[in-house]
Design a protein around this motif. Structure first.
Motif, PDB file in Angstrom:
ATOM      1  N   GLY A 128       1.758  21.210  17.489  1.00 38.87           N
ATOM      2  CA  GLY A 128       0.369  21.199  18.466  1.00 38.87           C
ATOM      3  C   GLY A 128       0.133  19.582  18.633  1.00 38.87           C
ATOM      4  N   VAL A 129       0.979  18.535  18.589  1.00 35.58           N
ATOM      5  CA  VAL A 129       0.361  17.136  18.626  1.00 35.58           C
ATOM      6  C   VAL A 129       0.753  16.979  20.148  1.00 35.58           C
ATOM      7  N   LEU A 130      -0.527  16.177  20.941  1.00 35.83           N
ATOM      8  CA  LEU A 130      -0.442  15.980  22.249  1.00 35.83           C
ATOM      9  C   LEU A 130       0.794  15.290  22.782  1.00 35.83           C
TER      10      LEU A 130
ATOM     11  N   LYS B 142      -0.329  18.156  12.204  1.00 37.35           N
ATOM     12  CA  LYS B 142      -0.854  19.355  12.790  1.00 37.35           C
ATOM     13  C   LYS B 142      -2.107  19.308  13.652  1.00 37.35           C
ATOM     14  N   GLY B 143      -1.879  19.238  15.048  1.00 37.45           N
ATOM     15  CA  GLY B 143      -2.853  19.422  15.876  1.00 37.45           C
ATOM     16  C   GLY B 143      -3.842  17.824  16.078  1.00 37.45           C
ATOM     17  N   THR B 144      -2.856  16.820  16.049  1.00 33.73           N
ATOM     18  CA  THR B 144      -3.320  15.471  16.150  1.00 33.73           C
ATOM     19  C   THR B 144      -3.184  15.125  17.389  1.00 33.73           C
ATOM     20  N   ASP B 145      -4.004  14.378  18.318  1.00 33.59           N
ATOM     21  CA  ASP B 145      -3.766  13.894  19.499  1.00 33.59           C
ATOM     22  C   ASP B 145      -2.315  13.237  19.778  1.00 33.59           C
ATOM     23  N   ARG B 146      -2.185  12.181  18.838  1.00 38.94           N
ATOM     24  CA  ARG B 146      -0.771  11.710  18.611  1.00 38.94           C
ATOM     25  C   ARG B 146      -0.040  11.586  17.529  1.00 38.94           C
TER      26      ARG B 146
ATOM     27  N   MET C 131      -1.416  15.487   8.096  1.00 41.75           N
ATOM     28  CA  MET C 131      -2.553  15.031   8.799  1.00 41.75           C
ATOM     29  C   MET C 131      -2.999  16.211   9.940  1.00 41.75           C
ATOM     30  N   GLU C 132      -4.209  16.627   9.722  1.00 36.02           N
ATOM     31  CA  GLU C 132      -4.796  17.812  10.490  1.00 36.02           C
ATOM     32  C   GLU C 132      -5.798  17.143  11.377  1.00 36.02           C
ATOM     33  N   ARG C 133      -5.635  17.690  12.648  1.00 34.09           N
ATOM     34  CA  ARG C 133      -6.714  17.377  13.729  1.00 34.09           C
ATOM     35  C   ARG C 133      -6.457  15.791  13.850  1.00 34.09           C
ATOM     36  N   GLY C 134      -7.694  15.173  14.173  1.00 40.81           N
ATOM     37  CA  GLY C 134      -7.741  13.750  14.055  1.00 40.81           C
ATOM     38  C   GLY C 134      -7.016  12.980  15.579  1.00 40.81           C
ATOM     39  N   HIS C 135      -7.326  11.684  16.025  1.00 41.18           N
ATOM     40  CA  HIS C 135      -7.067  11.325  17.358  1.00 41.18           C
ATOM     41  C   HIS C 135      -5.356  10.777  16.986  1.00 41.18           C
ATOM     42  N   GLY C 136      -5.014  10.381  15.887  1.00 36.12           N
ATOM     43  CA  GLY C 136      -3.435  10.051  15.538  1.00 36.12           C
ATOM     44  C   GLY C 136      -3.139  10.375  14.146  1.00 36.12           C
ATOM     45  N   GLY C 137      -2.096  10.541  13.823  1.00 39.58           N
ATOM     46  CA  GLY C 137      -1.548  10.817  12.483  1.00 39.58           C
ATOM     47  C   GLY C 137      -1.380   9.599  11.801  1.00 39.58           C
ATOM     48  N   VAL C 138      -0.529   8.701  12.271  1.00 39.92           N
ATOM     49  CA  VAL C 138      -0.514   7.465  11.772  1.00 39.92           C
ATOM     50  C   VAL C 138      -0.501   6.469  12.823  1.00 39.92           C
ATOM     51  N   VAL C 139      -1.742   5.377  12.909  1.00 40.54           N
ATOM     52  CA  VAL C 139      -2.030   4.663  14.045  1.00 40.54           C
ATOM     53  C   VAL C 139      -1.909   3.326  13.466  1.00 40.54           C
TER      54      VAL C 139
ATOM     55  N   VAL D  88       0.828  -0.995  -0.112  1.00 36.44           N
ATOM     56  CA  VAL D  88      -0.022  -0.077  -0.044  1.00 36.44           C
ATOM     57  C   VAL D  88       0.943   1.231  -0.030  1.00 36.44           C
ATOM     58  N   ARG D  89       0.621   2.221  -0.942  1.00 39.17           N
ATOM     59  CA  ARG D  89       1.468   3.377  -1.029  1.00 39.17           C
ATOM     60  C   ARG D  89       0.417   4.464  -0.901  1.00 39.17           C
ATOM     61  N   LEU D  90       0.654   5.258   0.138  1.00 40.50           N
ATOM     62  CA  LEU D  90      -0.121   6.697   0.491  1.00 40.50           C
ATOM     63  C   LEU D  90       0.919   7.730   0.327  1.00 40.50           C
ATOM     64  N   GLU D  91       0.332   8.826  -0.594  1.00 40.13           N
ATOM     65  CA  GLU D  91       1.498   9.777  -0.995  1.00 40.13           C
ATOM     66  C   GLU D  91       0.625  11.002  -1.118  1.00 40.13           C
ATOM     67  N   GLY D  92       0.861  12.485  -0.723  1.00 41.22           N
ATOM     68  CA  GLY D  92       0.390  13.521  -0.941  1.00 41.22           C
ATOM     69  C   GLY D  92      -1.053  13.592  -0.540  1.00 41.22           C
ATOM     70  N   ILE D  93      -1.473  13.009   0.711  1.00 42.09           N
ATOM     71  CA  ILE D  93      -2.811  13.132   0.917  1.00 42.09           C
ATOM     72  C   ILE D  93      -2.923  13.941   2.083  1.00 42.09           C
ATOM     73  N   ARG D  94      -4.117  14.859   2.133  1.00 36.43           N
ATOM     74  CA  ARG D  94      -4.439  15.571   3.176  1.00 36.43           C
ATOM     75  C   ARG D  94      -5.515  15.192   3.996  1.00 36.43           C
ATOM     76  N   PHE D  95      -5.373  15.227   5.352  1.00 36.08           N
ATOM     77  CA  PHE D  95      -6.524  14.356   6.211  1.00 36.08           C
ATOM     78  C   PHE D  95      -6.834  15.582   7.145  1.00 36.08           C
ATOM     79  N   SER D  96      -8.332  15.743   7.310  1.00 32.75           N
ATOM     80  CA  SER D  96      -8.752  16.466   8.364  1.00 32.75           C
ATOM     81  C   SER D  96     -10.094  15.668   8.841  1.00 32.75           C
ATOM     82  N   VAL D  97      -9.952  14.987   9.902  1.00 31.04           N
ATOM     83  CA  VAL D  97     -10.915  13.833  10.386  1.00 31.04           C
ATOM     84  C   VAL D  97     -11.387  13.929  11.650  1.00 31.04           C
TER      85      VAL D  97
END
Length: 520
Positions: free
Chosen positions: A391-393, A361-365, A333-341, A290-299
């Protein structure tokens, strides 16, 4: 000179990585580009690139292009052929209906099915600009679904008449699922089963209408005999390319490749409100390559959650498949509980995950591993390099006492006393972190809580830089386990975990657990 790197190329879109040193999701400065079709009649196109993974749209199939970018080596690529282009609007699609208009949704589903039936193998179904409400659309293989700019493919907000995927197919393979177990679920607005050579692309949008229906009011329940649908569900598929589109407002997990191989996703935008329940961004489960590139997340939950199924309460394991070879690059990765989990459903085992050149940016972890007694399986070979967190906790965490499931708070799960080791004892071995820059840290740079009977092994941390602390942060437990003390502005804490850090001053001698639990 630096040479551009092709990420994915379809008949009409090319995703190209511009590997400028030090660039993460965005380029440090915009770069001018010029794209010329070799032996074509169209004039050259010019523009500015601001992201590392840049997409070039509206290309001609089976054509050779020359790409020239300031400061980079000229690069040539060939687009894929297309066996034929079918316009879905020609089959009677009705535009602009309200989200609760089930009659129009059914009519459009029939029109799309009729259009798909005419697309030749290797051809393309094009969705024109407009908002098109439709019941769930099932795609086959050897086809491209192309969402034009300003095209919105929207699910209805009501679930009456929605198809339901059974927990298992006729051969016993898991189809419907929920949190790593076979379970009936509503079909996703766009889904595919056992499809090969599938492309979903374009500058349009898939909208799951999660915000319009009641989906988010029953996150852990079953209604009408099924669990909530995903936004895009790929089951047992091979050679799938996802390019450029936006997907938003899924009823639950947004993109869920399940039991798939050779998946490439590039240049996507994945969105959900920050308070929407379990709207993870992209969750490969039981997948390889699996390859994931150049994706913007805000979930509303984890941005990327890598999973491998969950062992059943009575040891059921026939549905489990391992996840191997996942590469994440140049994502934001913006907001969200985790960036890569990774986890907590990891009973089939997760191995060889690489995260490089990303922004959080701003993820819990930031990087988060989670499991517990009863899951079994292993997490091995996890590498993170050149990542910026702001801003990651808690930047890094691995938790083997995660209090999930109805028995998650039971003493046998949460006890810090050694338990017997068997096939339900999870293992975490091999985490490498290099060149991590942390800004506005709240709780801790790293928290690693292993099992006393099977500690976390081989954690290597090199060149971790804490640039600043969040002055407004308050002390909170940094991981989801029982009897964890509140933590504020700490460095690396570990219990039952082997941490090798090249900066000894970052390793705290403080305990993670409260004194009551630690002494039990």
């Amino acid at each position: 000179m630096i040479r551009p790197i092709p990420v994915a190329i379809s008949a009409r879109i090319a995703a190209i990585r511009l590997p400028v040193p030090g660039a993460l999701y965005h380029l440090p400065q915009m770069l001018s580009w010029r794209l010329t079709q070799i032996a074509g009649d169209l004039p050259p196109r010019e523009g500015l690139a601001d992201r590392v993974v840049t997409l070039f749209h509206d290309l001609s199939p089976a054509s050779v292009y020359r790409l020239e970018i300031d400061g980079l080596e000229p690069f040539q690529f060939r687009t894929a052929p297309c066996a034929g282009l079918v316009d879905a609007v020609a089959f009677g699609l009705i535009e602009g209906a309200a989200p609760d208009d089930l009659d129009t949704a059914s009519r459009n589903a029939s029109a799309l099915a009729a259009a798909l039936a005419t697309v030749p193998s290797g051809g393309t179904l094009r969705i024109e600009p407009g908002e098109w409400i439709t019941m769930p659309l099932r795609l086959g293989g050897h086809i491209t679904l192309h969402l034009a700019r300003n095209a919105v493919l929207r699910a209805p907000s009501l679930r009456a008449g929605w198809p339901i995927l059974p927990a298992r197919g006729s051969l016993g393979r898991m189809l419907g699922s929920w949190e790593g177990m076979p379970d009936a679920c509503f079909a996703a607005p766009v889904h595919a089963m056992e499809a090969r050579n599938l492309v979903i692309e374009g500058r349009g949008t898939i909208d799951g209408s999660g915000a319009e229906g009641d989906w988010w009011t029953w996150p852990k329940e079953t209604r009408d005999g099924a669990r909530r649908p995903r936004g895009l569900h790929l089951i047992g598929c091979e050679n799938v390319t996802l390019l450029g589109f936006t997907i938003r407002n899924a009823a639950s997990w947004t993109i869920h490749p399940q039991g798939c191989s050779n998946i490439v996703a590039a240049g996507l935008v994945i969105e959900a409100p920050h308070d929407s329940p379990n709207t993870d961004g992209l969750n490969p489960e039981g997948c390889t390559d699996v390859r994931l590139e150049g994706i913007r997340f805000s979930v509303g939950d984890d941005c990327i959650a890598i999973k491998a199924g969950k062992r059943g309460p009575n040891g059921e394991a026939d549905h489990l498949r391992g996840t191997r070879n996942v590469e994440v690059r140049h994502c934001r990765m913006e907001r969200g509980h985790g960036g890569v989990v990774i986890g907590s459903e990891m009973s089939g085992g997760v191995a060889s995950v690489t995260v490089e050149d990303c922004e959080m940016k701003g993820t819990d972890r930031g990087l988060r591993l989670k499991t517990r007694r009863g899951r079994g399986g292993s997490i091995t070979g996890i590498t993170m390099r050149r990542v910026r967190m702001d801003g990651v906790l808690t930047a890094l965490s691995a938790n083997a006492h995660y209090h999930c499931d109805s028995d998650g708070h039971d003493e046998w799960v949460q006890s810090r006393k050694p338990a017997a080791v068997d096939n339900r004892t999870p293992a975490i071995d091999g985490i490498t972190i290099e060149d991590l820059d942390v800004y506005n840290l709240s709780h801790a740079a790293g928290v690693f809580l292993g099992l006393p009977e099977r500690p976390i092994r081989n954690i290597v941390i090199r060149r971790l830089r804490i640039h600043s602390l969040d002055p407004d942060a308050t002390a909170q437990p940094p991981i989801m386990a029982d009897d964890i003390r509140p933590i504020l502005h700490e460095t690396i804490l570990a219990e039952h975990a082997d941490v090798d850090c090249d900066q000894p001053e970052l390793r705290s001698m403080n305990s993670i657990s409260t004194s009551l639990r630690a002494a039990s």
